[in-house]
Each structure stands twice: as C-alpha cells, then as structure tokens.
Write a protein that holds these residues in place. Sequence first.
Motif, PDB file in Angstrom:
ATOM      1  N   PHE A  50       0.830  -1.202   0.000  1.00 31.66           N
ATOM      2  CA  PHE A  50       0.000   0.000   0.000  1.00 31.66           C
ATOM      3  C   PHE A  50       0.867   1.256   0.000  1.00 31.66           C
ATOM      4  N   GLY A  51       1.930   1.261   0.791  1.00 31.85           N
ATOM      5  CA  GLY A  51       2.850   2.394   0.806  1.00 31.85           C
ATOM      6  C   GLY A  51       3.555   2.547  -0.533  1.00 31.85           C
ATOM      7  N   SER A  52       3.853   1.421  -1.177  1.00 29.07           N
ATOM      8  CA  SER A  52       4.489   1.471  -2.495  1.00 29.07           C
ATOM      9  C   SER A  52       3.563   2.089  -3.532  1.00 29.07           C
ATOM     10  N   LEU A  53       2.300   1.768  -3.455  1.00 30.51           N
ATOM     11  CA  LEU A  53       1.345   2.338  -4.394  1.00 30.51           C
ATOM     12  C   LEU A  53       1.273   3.853  -4.239  1.00 30.51           C
ATOM     13  N   ILE A  54       1.146   4.322  -3.018  1.00 28.39           N
ATOM     14  CA  ILE A  54       1.070   5.763  -2.762  1.00 28.39           C
ATOM     15  C   ILE A  54       2.369   6.448  -3.162  1.00 28.39           C
ATOM     16  N   ALA A  55       3.503   5.841  -2.785  1.00 29.61           N
ATOM     17  CA  ALA A  55       4.793   6.448  -3.095  1.00 29.61           C
ATOM     18  C   ALA A  55       5.063   6.455  -4.599  1.00 29.61           C
ATOM     19  N   ALA A  56       4.694   5.403  -5.284  1.00 29.97           N
ATOM     20  CA  ALA A  56       4.919   5.359  -6.729  1.00 29.97           C
ATOM     21  C   ALA A  56       4.104   6.430  -7.436  1.00 29.97           C
ATOM     22  N   VAL A  57       2.852   6.573  -7.041  1.00 23.98           N
ATOM     23  CA  VAL A  57       2.008   7.618  -7.647  1.00 23.98           C
ATOM     24  C   VAL A  57       2.581   8.997  -7.314  1.00 23.98           C
ATOM     25  N   GLY A  58       2.992   9.210  -6.066  1.00 20.34           N
ATOM     26  CA  GLY A  58       3.573  10.495  -5.675  1.00 20.34           C
ATOM     27  C   GLY A  58       4.881  10.779  -6.381  1.00 20.34           C
ATOM     28  N   PHE A  59       5.745   9.770  -6.485  1.00 20.39           N
ATOM     29  CA  PHE A  59       7.045   9.960  -7.115  1.00 20.39           C
ATOM     30  C   PHE A  59       6.905  10.258  -8.596  1.00 20.39           C
ATOM     31  N   PHE A  60       6.134   9.423  -9.294  1.00 20.43           N
ATOM     32  CA  PHE A  60       6.002   9.622 -10.729  1.00 20.43           C
ATOM     33  C   PHE A  60       5.167  10.852 -11.058  1.00 20.43           C
ATOM     34  N   GLY A  61       4.184  11.158 -10.227  1.00 22.25           N
ATOM     35  CA  GLY A  61       3.395  12.378 -10.434  1.00 22.25           C
ATOM     36  C   GLY A  61       4.223  13.632 -10.224  1.00 22.25           C
ATOM     37  N   ALA A  62       5.019  13.654  -9.155  1.00 23.34           N
ATOM     38  CA  ALA A  62       5.876  14.817  -8.893  1.00 23.34           C
ATOM     39  C   ALA A  62       6.945  14.944  -9.965  1.00 23.34           C
ATOM     40  N   SER A  63       7.500  13.824 -10.404  1.00 24.86           N
ATOM     41  CA  SER A  63       8.510  13.863 -11.469  1.00 24.86           C
ATOM     42  C   SER A  63       7.917  14.400 -12.757  1.00 24.86           C
ATOM     43  N   LEU A  64       6.738  13.923 -13.112  1.00 20.17           N
ATOM     44  CA  LEU A  64       6.086  14.379 -14.335  1.00 20.17           C
ATOM     45  C   LEU A  64       5.740  15.861 -14.259  1.00 20.17           C
ATOM     46  N   LEU A  65       5.218  16.297 -13.133  1.00 18.86           N
ATOM     47  CA  LEU A  65       4.885  17.712 -12.955  1.00 18.86           C
ATOM     48  C   LEU A  65       6.136  18.578 -13.033  1.00 18.86           C
ATOM     49  N   PHE A  66       7.198  18.140 -12.387  1.00 18.32           N
ATOM     50  CA  PHE A  66       8.448  18.891 -12.396  1.00 18.32           C
ATOM     51  C   PHE A  66       9.026  18.977 -13.808  1.00 18.32           C
ATOM     52  N   LEU A  67       9.074  17.840 -14.485  1.00 16.16           N
ATOM     53  CA  LEU A  67       9.657  17.833 -15.830  1.00 16.16           C
ATOM     54  C   LEU A  67       8.839  18.645 -16.823  1.00 16.16           C
ATOM     55  N   THR A  68       7.527  18.533 -16.764  1.00 12.32           N
ATOM     56  CA  THR A  68       6.710  19.321 -17.703  1.00 12.32           C
ATOM     57  C   THR A  68       6.839  20.817 -17.432  1.00 12.32           C
ATOM     58  N   THR A  69       6.936  21.200 -16.171  1.00  8.79           N
ATOM     59  CA  THR A  69       7.102  22.618 -15.848  1.00  8.79           C
ATOM     60  C   THR A  69       8.461  23.127 -16.310  1.00  8.79           C
ATOM     61  N   VAL A  70       9.503  22.367 -16.019  1.00  4.00           N
ATOM     62  CA  VAL A  70      10.842  22.803 -16.397  1.00  4.00           C
ATOM     63  C   VAL A  70      11.018  22.798 -17.912  1.00  4.00           C
ATOM     64  N   ILE A  71      10.535  21.765 -18.581  1.00  4.91           N
ATOM     65  CA  ILE A  71      10.664  21.706 -20.039  1.00  4.91           C
ATOM     66  C   ILE A  71       9.856  22.816 -20.698  1.00  4.91           C
ATOM     67  N   ASP A  72       8.682  23.106 -20.145  1.00  4.98           N
ATOM     68  CA  ASP A  72       7.850  24.164 -20.703  1.00  4.98           C
ATOM     69  C   ASP A  72       8.465  25.537 -20.484  1.00  4.98           C
ATOM     70  N   ASP A  73       9.058  25.748 -19.304  1.00  7.84           N
ATOM     71  CA  ASP A  73       9.604  27.063 -18.974  1.00  7.84           C
ATOM     72  C   ASP A  73      11.072  27.218 -19.351  1.00  7.84           C
ATOM     73  N   PHE A  74      11.770  26.138 -19.637  1.00 11.75           N
ATOM     74  CA  PHE A  74      13.211  26.221 -19.877  1.00 11.75           C
ATOM     75  C   PHE A  74      13.591  27.115 -21.062  1.00 11.75           C
ATOM     76  N   PRO A  75      12.928  27.024 -22.216  1.00  8.57           N
ATOM     77  CA  PRO A  75      13.347  27.878 -23.338  1.00  8.57           C
ATOM     78  C   PRO A  75      13.180  29.375 -23.063  1.00  8.57           C
ATOM     79  N   SER A  76      12.251  29.736 -22.202  1.00  4.87           N
ATOM     80  CA  SER A  76      12.003  31.159 -21.974  1.00  4.87           C
ATOM     81  C   SER A  76      12.759  31.723 -20.780  1.00  4.87           C
ATOM     82  N   ILE A  77      13.552  30.901 -20.097  1.00  5.48           N
ATOM     83  CA  ILE A  77      14.304  31.399 -18.951  1.00  5.48           C
ATOM     84  C   ILE A  77      15.472  32.235 -19.464  1.00  5.48           C
ATOM     85  N   GLY A  78      15.533  33.449 -19.031  1.00  6.89           N
ATOM     86  CA  GLY A  78      16.619  34.355 -19.419  1.00  6.89           C
ATOM     87  C   GLY A  78      17.390  34.763 -18.179  1.00  6.89           C
ATOM     88  N   TRP A  79      18.052  35.897 -18.249  1.00  4.87           N
ATOM     89  CA  TRP A  79      18.842  36.385 -17.133  1.00  4.87           C
ATOM     90  C   TRP A  79      17.997  37.171 -16.141  1.00  4.87           C
TER      91      TRP A  79
END
Length: 123
Positions: free
Chosen positions: A50-79
């Motif tokens: 049960f802990g693995s299920l919650i942790a897997a969803v949390g880990f992969f969800g947070a990773s996906l959210l982080f990557l989509t945000t960074v990939i989306d915002d990365f080209p427009s990041i300037g100084w």
Amino acid sequence: PLNEDEKKYQLKQRQASDLAGQSIMPDVKVIRINSGYLELVDKYYAGKGFGSLIAAVGFFGASLLFLTTVIDDFPSIGWKFGPHEEMALAMSLICIPTMIMTFKLLKTEWFAWTHYPIRFDYR
C-alpha cells in the motif's frame, strides 16, 4: 477427554467449515505447520504494497509535474527573474523534496522482505 464444546466445534480436514458470516483475518496466515513448529507471517503482511502504491504515484506524479514545468519554462528562462523563473523555482521547491521522500519510501518497501516469519516451536 474432550468436552461438549470441543466436540461440537471440532474441525475436520475433509469437510468444509461454516463460518456463519465471519471472515478469516487476512493478516493471520499460516506459512508452514508440522509436528515441530507453526510458522506465521508478521502483523504487517496485509499492509505490504500500500505504501508502495502511494509512493509510486507520488514519485512519478511529482517527477512528471516537475519535468513538464521545467521543459515548458526552460526555453524562456533568461537572465531576468520573471514568471517563468518563479514557476520553475516553485516547482523545484515542491517537487524535488517530494521525489526524495517518496523514493525513500519506495526503497524501504521494494527492497525489503515480503514478510517476516514468526515461528512457534512446539518443543
């Protein structure tokens, strides 16, 4: 000699027992029984996974959210510090600790025993 209750509630090997609507507890499982010992699983056996299920969803969800945000915002990041940088910083502050904590939970459950046997020795 057996008393009347013991004779009445005797379990027979080749006959199905009527449980009268009661269920067998899932966390009390017999692993092995013989003339020398009785081996059961530990009390945490039913909650495994049960802990693995919650942790897997949390880990992969947070990773996906982080990557989509960074990939989306990365080209427009300037100084200069603007809304894209704020979003990337906010997602970093939220998602990276979440990924670390859930990875630690996954590591403790995925690389541990499925059960810890408890042995009652008759001798």
